[in-house]
Scaffold this motif. Structure first.
Motif, PDB file in Angstrom:
ATOM      1  N   GLN A 108       4.826  -6.161 -10.237  1.00 13.44           N
ATOM      2  CA  GLN A 108       3.741  -6.199 -10.834  1.00 13.44           C
ATOM      3  C   GLN A 108       2.390  -5.830 -10.134  1.00 13.44           C
ATOM      4  N   ASP A 109       2.477  -6.432  -8.939  1.00 12.66           N
ATOM      5  CA  ASP A 109       1.149  -6.311  -8.266  1.00 12.66           C
ATOM      6  C   ASP A 109       0.955  -4.593  -7.482  1.00 12.66           C
ATOM      7  N   VAL A 110       2.202  -3.859  -7.711  1.00 14.18           N
ATOM      8  CA  VAL A 110       1.795  -2.489  -7.404  1.00 14.18           C
ATOM      9  C   VAL A 110       1.956  -1.667  -8.560  1.00 14.18           C
ATOM     10  N   GLY A 111       1.672  -2.353  -9.935  1.00 15.14           N
ATOM     11  CA  GLY A 111       1.673  -1.521 -10.999  1.00 15.14           C
ATOM     12  C   GLY A 111       2.989  -1.203 -11.858  1.00 15.14           C
ATOM     13  N   ILE A 112       4.032  -1.975 -11.490  1.00 16.66           N
ATOM     14  CA  ILE A 112       5.263  -1.869 -12.283  1.00 16.66           C
ATOM     15  C   ILE A 112       5.612  -3.025 -13.245  1.00 16.66           C
ATOM     16  N   LYS A 113       5.651  -2.590 -14.520  1.00 22.91           N
ATOM     17  CA  LYS A 113       5.721  -3.516 -15.493  1.00 22.91           C
ATOM     18  C   LYS A 113       7.315  -3.924 -15.551  1.00 22.91           C
ATOM     19  N   VAL A 114       7.576  -5.142 -15.278  1.00 26.40           N
ATOM     20  CA  VAL A 114       8.799  -5.691 -15.448  1.00 26.40           C
ATOM     21  C   VAL A 114       9.096  -6.661 -16.529  1.00 26.40           C
ATOM     22  N   ASP A 115      10.036  -6.342 -17.227  1.00 23.64           N
ATOM     23  CA  ASP A 115      10.861  -7.076 -18.435  1.00 23.64           C
ATOM     24  C   ASP A 115      11.511  -8.028 -17.775  1.00 23.64           C
ATOM     25  N   LEU A 116      11.193  -9.345 -17.453  1.00 18.93           N
ATOM     26  CA  LEU A 116      12.326 -10.110 -16.850  1.00 18.93           C
ATOM     27  C   LEU A 116      12.869 -10.996 -17.830  1.00 18.93           C
ATOM     28  N   ARG A 117      14.190 -10.511 -18.103  1.00 18.34           N
ATOM     29  CA  ARG A 117      14.994 -11.211 -19.403  1.00 18.34           C
ATOM     30  C   ARG A 117      15.146 -12.518 -19.004  1.00 18.34           C
ATOM     31  N   GLN A 118      15.579 -13.339 -19.949  1.00 16.86           N
ATOM     32  CA  GLN A 118      16.195 -14.607 -20.024  1.00 16.86           C
ATOM     33  C   GLN A 118      17.490 -14.823 -19.253  1.00 16.86           C
ATOM     34  N   LYS A 165       0.958  -1.039   0.233  1.00 18.18           N
ATOM     35  CA  LYS A 165      -0.012  -0.008  -0.071  1.00 18.18           C
ATOM     36  C   LYS A 165       0.759   1.256  -0.042  1.00 18.18           C
ATOM     37  N   LYS A 166       1.955   1.036   0.725  1.00 19.08           N
ATOM     38  CA  LYS A 166       2.795   2.352   0.882  1.00 19.08           C
ATOM     39  C   LYS A 166       3.589   2.510  -0.680  1.00 19.08           C
ATOM     40  N   ALA A 167       4.023   1.386  -0.933  1.00 18.47           N
ATOM     41  CA  ALA A 167       4.543   1.353  -2.314  1.00 18.47           C
ATOM     42  C   ALA A 167       3.647   2.195  -3.385  1.00 18.47           C
ATOM     43  N   LYS A 168       2.364   1.865  -3.480  1.00 19.90           N
ATOM     44  CA  LYS A 168       1.314   2.433  -4.295  1.00 19.90           C
ATOM     45  C   LYS A 168       1.403   3.903  -4.164  1.00 19.90           C
ATOM     46  N   GLU A 169       1.292   4.223  -2.816  1.00 20.55           N
ATOM     47  CA  GLU A 169       0.993   5.504  -2.445  1.00 20.55           C
ATOM     48  C   GLU A 169       2.422   6.486  -2.981  1.00 20.55           C
ATOM     49  N   MET A 170       3.542   6.057  -2.613  1.00 19.61           N
ATOM     50  CA  MET A 170       4.886   6.684  -2.936  1.00 19.61           C
ATOM     51  C   MET A 170       4.901   6.846  -4.471  1.00 19.61           C
ATOM     52  N   LEU A 171       4.838   5.808  -5.080  1.00 24.05           N
ATOM     53  CA  LEU A 171       4.385   5.894  -6.664  1.00 24.05           C
ATOM     54  C   LEU A 171       3.634   6.921  -7.322  1.00 24.05           C
ATOM     55  N   ASP A 172       2.523   6.923  -6.778  1.00 26.77           N
ATOM     56  CA  ASP A 172       1.571   7.799  -6.957  1.00 26.77           C
ATOM     57  C   ASP A 172       1.656   9.276  -6.802  1.00 26.77           C
ATOM     58  N   LYS A 173       2.551   9.546  -5.580  1.00 25.70           N
ATOM     59  CA  LYS A 173       2.975  10.909  -5.353  1.00 25.70           C
ATOM     60  C   LYS A 173       3.971  11.242  -6.194  1.00 25.70           C
TER      61      LYS A 173
END
Length: 579
Positions: free
Chosen positions: A442-452, A389-397
């Motif tokens: 990704q659960d907090v909305g960060i898209k991650v390109d997980l490389r091979q 929850k705090k992670a999302k709030e910080m990113l929003d801010k």
């Protein structure tokens, strides 16, 4: 010695200290009788060495598994991490702690029969200080930077090297620019032979046969590196002329074995031991403990695993040349905001990783100093308890919001925001943790390109060459047991500072912690390191994921094991087998 690797399990911290017994059923009893001479011991590594068998140039713990048997320093350490005699038989400081003079052992020889002398010590440290060392891939400057005249010599401003002086064949003096609280640690680096490398240009040493080829790698240690099938097997043979007496064992053979089959090979006797950097997996503890032929060694690891952030990148020109010039670094706009890095930290359930992957055999730590040192502060630095929850709030801010309702956040300019994540193969824990971390982010909305995942040698080269499209990297660090000073990893100009973190205030604290005379006061020094740890956790160039237990195992036919807090490999000339 500082090295990096995969678990590294790349590696240290559980509550409580000391070894834990394998069981209470008498399985740990040693064989009776006197040591026997002869026999071959087989060890297993899950990842092959990169192939650089030179103490001044290697970068992975897999090379260390060879070099720990072949090379030595003037000093070593005991179980209390105190420095004790090795190639030096005694030492004496001057009154103001700016010089220390070592008396060397007169019976020590190189593997090719040449005598070991003070000239070899001078040559080793002069090479660490030579202009072009870093550009050739060297990362061990920290052992030399406090020497008198280092700055002038290493930059080419002077051709004189006054920092290490051969008084006679068996006496050498280290001279420091100022009173040095880490003088013994600095003087403990493994020595390389002058007669092999003296005519080799600094840029060519990493490619020299004395660095790369079995039978050509020359040390003073109890075993000679005689044969290898690259990527498969590495053979060490007894050094009959070893200064402490010929080892009992004939040979030690390292085999490269997939982690998935190591247990079976331990059980059936094809492999005799598995040790650092990865040992065996926590999930297999009960299985290994039930094997009647094995002895378990469990103790806090001397290091940690990280999720590193590429805060800055070197320019392509600097990366190609190997130059470390912070003034040229280019901010990685995707991660240059420390509040974003902090938000990412709150999104990662580190205790969940420990419980799920390490079966509870590890700890969350919040500072990049081994917990065995009194300088480690487990209270003041930010703890980053799991708080999505705090992670999302910080990113929003900070303006990172989902503007197109695809479930992922865009950057403050409305552009797609994707973080690349890179990791190596070889360590199953790391391989399993990478997609879990991706899911957490990704659960907090960060898209991650997980490389091979990459084979470790390729991965290490990409890190060292500063791949420009990397954002997040997974790695582990096996730490220097000689001193808590973290500057070899985290100062701005450190070769291992792969995220190119540049924080002048943090750098100044590292300098303050080494400044005499205050630094000779342990309480003062611990306070400065506490302040630095707070700064590290605030600016957050990396999130320390966990420190797991070291879990090593060996066949009970192996006798004479006297492990150290950071390594199973100690006094291997006294190892012997019962059959």
């Amino acid at each position: 010695m500082l090295v990096f690797v995969l678990v590294l399990g790349l590696l240290a911290a559980c509550n409580g200290g000391g070894d834990k017994p394998a069981s209470d059923d008498g399985k740990g009893e040693e064989a009776s009788g006197e040591p026997q001479k002869g026999g071959t011991l087989t060890g297993a590594m899950d990842t092959p060495p990169e192939g650089v068998f030179n103490p001044i140039y290697y970068t992975s713990a897999y090379e260390a598994n060879i070099l720990d048997f072949t090379h030595e320093g003037l000093l070593t350490q005991n179980k209390d991490l105190e420095f004790i005699e090795n190639l030096a038989e005694s030492w004496e400081f001057n009154d103001d702690q700016t010089e220390v003079t070592f008396k060397l052992r007169e019976n020590a020889k190189w593997h090719d029969g040449e005598p070991f002398t003070a000239d070899d010590v001078v040559f080793t440290y002069k090479t660490l200080s030579t202009p072009g060392y870093a550009e050739a891939g060297g990362v061990r400057q920290d052992f030399a930077v406090r020497l008198l005249g280092y700055e002038e010599f290493s930059t080419g401003a002077s051709t004189e090297f006054p920092g290490v002086v051969a008084v006679d064949d068996h006496t050498v003096t280290f001279k420091f620019a100022a009173p040095n609280v880490t003088a013994l640690k600095d003087a403990s680096f493994d020595i390389i032979p002058e007669h092999i490398f003296k005519d080799v240009p600094i840029a060519d040493i990493p490619k020299h046969e004395g660095t790369l080829e079995a039978g050509k790698v020359i040390g003073t240690g109890p075993f000679k590196f005689t044969e290898m099938v690259d990527g498969e097997q590495y053979v060490l043979e007894r050094n009959e002329d070893y200064w402490q007496g010929a080892p009992y064992l004939d040979k030690i053979v390292w085999r490269i074995v997939d982690q998935a089959v190591i247990l079976g090979m331990l059980e059936n006797g094809e492999v005799d031991f598995v040790a650092e950097p990865n040992g065996f997996q926590a999930a297999d503890y009960e299985t290994v403990d039930a094997m009647e032929n094995l002895e378990i060694i469990e103790q806090p690891d001397f290091g940690y695993q990280i999720m590193g952030f590429m805060v800055n990148h070197r320019t392509p020109e600097d990366a190609a040349s190997g130059a470390i010039k912070p003034e040229n670094w280019v901010p990685n706009e995707k991660l240059s905001n420390k509040n974003v890095r902090q938000a990412i930290a709150y999104a990662v359930n580190r205790q969940g990783l420990i419980d799920g992957l390490l079966y509870g055999q590890g700890n969350v730590i919040n500072a990049p100093i081994a917990t065995q040192f009194p300088a480690y502060d487990d209270e003041k630095p930010n703890q980053y308890k799991f708080d999505p929850k705090k992670a999302k709030e910080m990113l929003d801010k900070e303006g990172y919001v989902d503007t197109n309702n695809d479930g992922f956040r865009e950057d403050p300019q409305g552009n797609e925001w994707v973080l690349t994540m890179n990791y190596p193969t070889g360590n199953k824990l790391r391989e399993r943790s990478a997609p879990i971390i991706q899911e957490m982010l990704q659960d907090v909305g960060i898209k991650v390109d997980l490389r091979q995942p990459m084979e470790f040698p390729v991965y290490a080269e990409a890190l060292e060459k500063d791949n420009q499209d990397w954002d997040i990297y997974l790695l582990g660090w096996s730490l220097d047991s000689g001193d808590p000073d973290p500057s070899g990893l985290w100062s701005t100009d450190a070769g291992y500072n792969y995220g190119r973190w540049n924080n002048p205030e943090a750098d100044q604290l590292l300098l303050d912690a080494m400044k005499a005379p205050e630094a000779f006061d342990a309480e003062y020094r611990n306070k400065v390191y506490s302040d630095w740890q707070v700064k590290f956790q605030d600016d957050l160039p990396a999130l320390i994921l966990y420190a797991q237990n070291s879990l090593w195992a060996h066949n009970k036919r192996l006798q004479g094991v006297d492990e150290l807090p950071y390594s199973m490999i100690n006094k291997p000339h006294l190892w012997w087998v019962t059959e």
